[in-house]
Design a protein around this motif. Structure first.
Motif, short mmCIF file in Angstrom:
data_model
loop_
_atom_site.label_atom_id
_atom_site.label_comp_id
_atom_site.label_asym_id
_atom_site.label_seq_id
_atom_site.Cartn_x
_atom_site.Cartn_y
_atom_site.Cartn_z
N LYS A 24 47.74 53.59 -1.95
CA LYS A 24 46.58 54.46 -2.15
C LYS A 24 45.89 54.69 -0.80
O LYS A 24 45.56 55.82 -0.44
CB LYS A 24 45.62 53.79 -3.14
CG LYS A 24 44.65 54.73 -3.74
CD LYS A 24 43.94 54.10 -4.93
CE LYS A 24 42.66 54.84 -5.18
NZ LYS A 24 41.45 54.11 -4.87
N VAL A 37 56.92 59.59 -9.27
CA VAL A 37 56.44 59.06 -10.55
C VAL A 37 57.66 58.64 -11.37
O VAL A 37 58.50 59.47 -11.72
CB VAL A 37 55.60 60.11 -11.32
CG1 VAL A 37 55.11 59.54 -12.65
CG2 VAL A 37 54.41 60.56 -10.48
N ASP A 48 46.87 52.79 -16.94
CA ASP A 48 47.95 53.79 -16.85
C ASP A 48 47.55 55.14 -17.43
O ASP A 48 46.82 55.21 -18.41
CB ASP A 48 49.19 53.28 -17.61
CG ASP A 48 49.93 52.20 -16.85
OD1 ASP A 48 50.02 52.30 -15.62
OD2 ASP A 48 50.41 51.26 -17.50
N THR A 49 48.09 56.20 -16.82
CA THR A 49 47.94 57.55 -17.37
C THR A 49 49.32 58.17 -17.41
O THR A 49 50.01 58.20 -16.38
CB THR A 49 47.04 58.42 -16.45
OG1 THR A 49 45.87 57.68 -16.15
CG2 THR A 49 46.67 59.73 -17.11
N VAL A 52 51.09 60.32 -14.60
CA VAL A 52 50.46 60.03 -13.30
C VAL A 52 50.98 58.70 -12.76
O VAL A 52 51.62 58.64 -11.71
CB VAL A 52 48.92 60.00 -13.42
CG1 VAL A 52 48.29 59.68 -12.06
CG2 VAL A 52 48.41 61.33 -13.94
N THR A 53 50.74 57.61 -13.51
CA THR A 53 51.27 56.32 -13.04
C THR A 53 52.75 56.21 -13.41
O THR A 53 53.55 55.70 -12.62
CB THR A 53 50.48 55.14 -13.65
OG1 THR A 53 50.23 55.40 -15.03
CG2 THR A 53 49.18 54.93 -12.94
N HIS A 55 55.93 58.21 -16.27
CA HIS A 55 56.26 59.00 -17.46
C HIS A 55 56.68 57.96 -18.50
O HIS A 55 57.69 57.28 -18.32
CB HIS A 55 57.43 59.95 -17.18
CG HIS A 55 57.16 60.93 -16.08
ND1 HIS A 55 56.27 61.97 -16.21
CD2 HIS A 55 57.66 61.03 -14.83
CE1 HIS A 55 56.23 62.66 -15.08
NE2 HIS A 55 57.06 62.10 -14.22
#
Ligand code: 5GP
Length: 204
Positions: A24, A37, A48-49, A52-53, A55
């Motif tokens: 980051k 990703v 987690d999203t 984004v973090t 699939h």
């Protein structure tokens, strides 16, 4: 204007050693880095999203991607599958981005075999005690999972000498700086500058 192909960077280190935080910081200072990703069959954690973090996909979807040759590499880790979708990585490299794969050791070694020019960086925690503390403080996994991750962490660290670079994460700022310095040096490697020298000499 000469556009150099990006550097493919493989970044590994035991769970809890701070890979995400270091990356980051590196990316805040460098817009030319694309973080791949991954796809995984593990359940999302609080932070987690989807998309984004990771699939987040099913076992069936994962197997289908493998069958279609859609994975650059993949591995089973602590009972779940993780893999790098091929197309996004190759497209970004072609466009000149440095692409970072944050992946575990088995997958990393597959990448090095397919792409010998990939740069392999291993992140170590300052100590085993510190790693155990970070994993426990995170409070995202139960005791059994933490024990399993500690065991895996130790066997992963034994493989660190197979990497090109090792960084010890005692300070995020310094580790991020050293990470960026490695990419910068790699970009100047003579083996990556062949097309450029051709252009410079063209008018000579
Ligand atoms: P976590 O479940 O903590 O997010 O990830 C567990 C491990 O899987 C970490 O060491 C992480 O670097 C690794 N990992 C994440 N994505 C991939 C991937 O696409 N391929 C492989 N081989 N490992 C991955």
């Amino acid at each position: 204007m000469y556009k150099q192909r990006g550097v493919l960077v493989v970044f590994s280190g035991p769970s809890g050693c701070g890979k995400g935080t270091v990356l980051k910081r590196v990316m805040e200072k460098n817009e030319n880095i694309f973080l791949s990703v991954s796809a995984t069959t593990r359940a999302p954690r609080n932070e987690d999203t989807d998309g984004v973090t990771y699939h987040f996909i099913t076992q069936e979807q994962f197997q289908k991607l493998i069958a279609e040759d859609g994975m650059l590499e993949y591995a089973e880790y602590c009972g779940n599958y993780y893999g790098t979708p091929r197309k996004a990585v190759l497209d970004r490299l072609e466009a000149g981005y440095d692409v970072v794969l944050e992946i575990e050791v088995q997958g990393a070694l597959q990448v090095k075999k397919k792409f010998p020019e990939a740069v392999m960086i291993f992140l170590l925690p300052p100590s085993i005690e510190e790693l155990a503390r970070r994993l426990t403080d995170r409070r995202t996994e139960d005791d059994g999972t933490i024990r399993k991750r500690m065991k895996t962490a130790i066997s992963e660290m034994q493989q660190a000498p197979q990497y090109d670079y090792m960084l010890i994460n005692d300070s995020i700022e310094e580790t991020a700086q050293r990470f960026a310095a490695i990419i910068s040096a790699e970009r100047s490697k003579a083996s990556r500058m062949k097309e450029r020298i051709g252009e410079v000499l063209y008018d000579a």
